[in-house]
Design an enzyme around this catalytic site. Structure first.
Site, PDB file in Angstrom:
ATOM      1  N   HIS A   1       0.543   5.306   1.157  1.00 27.55           N
ATOM      2  CA  HIS A   1      -0.193   6.316   1.907  1.00 27.55           C
ATOM      3  C   HIS A   1      -0.212   7.603   1.091  1.00 27.55           C
ATOM      4  O   HIS A   1       0.829   8.003   0.533  1.00 27.55           O
ATOM      5  CB  HIS A   1       0.513   6.630   3.227  1.00 27.55           C
TER       6      HIS A   1
ATOM      7  N   HIS B   1       0.828  -1.212   0.000  1.00 32.75           N
ATOM      8  CA  HIS B   1       0.000   0.000   0.000  1.00 32.75           C
ATOM      9  C   HIS B   1       0.856   1.253   0.000  1.00 32.75           C
ATOM     10  O   HIS B   1       1.961   1.268   0.523  1.00 32.75           O
ATOM     11  CB  HIS B   1      -0.957   0.020   1.187  1.00 32.75           C
TER      12      HIS B   1
END
Ligand code: 5GP
Length: 140
Positions: free
Chosen positions: A104, A102
């Site tokens: 941010h 992932h």
């Protein structure tokens, strides 16, 4: 480290736990971080399973970074931010806590400090309202 198909982001992708979704396409998915480090903190993940950037499929990452750019551009506009922080952690020693790749995306404002990583849960209504701001810009 091997990929846990029941990690929290895998469960979000499978629709087994709820999230405030902001964007989805064939390869990628984006949603609000429940413990935001700043107003409008979003996460962008690939649909293909991988623990992190070190082991992710390169073609999937190429598609993902385009979505990271779209979400970062939307973050700037939706929250009238002064800048956008894009960050990404690999392995616990680097601060990774969820083991599905992932990025941010955090809107930043002059003079406003970043909240701690993995701090307090945000209010659900605020997350819903911030997700709607993103969707208004990201939905075609
Ligand atoms: P990492 O530390 O792995 O880079 O970041 C994981 C992020 O996932 C953290 O910022 C944390 O707030 C967020 N997070 C953890 N659990 C959940 C959850 O159940 N839902 C959402 N939307 N975000 C989560």
């Amino acid at each position: 480290m091997s990929y846990d198909p029941d990690n929290i982001f895998a469960k979000i992708l499978k629709g087994e736990i709820p999230c405030h979704k902001i964007y989805e396409d064939e390869n990628s998915f984006a949603f609000m971080d429940v413990m935001p480090q700043g107003e409008g903190h979003a996460l962008v993940i690939p649909k293909l399973p991988s623990e992190n950037l070190l082991t992710a499929d390169a073609d999937s990452l190429s598609e993902l970074i385009k979505v990271v750019q779209k979400v970062a551009q939307a973050a700037l506009e939706a929250f009238q931010a002064d800048g956008v922080l894009v960050q990404q952690f690999n392995n616990p020693a680097a601060g990774q806590t969820v083991f599905h790749t992932h990025f941010h995306v955090v809107p930043r404002f002059e003079g406003v400090a970043l909240q701690p990583h993995n701090g307090d849960m945000a209010d659900g209504e605020l997350l819903a309202s911030n997700a709607a701001k993103y969707r208004a810009l990201l939905e075609t």
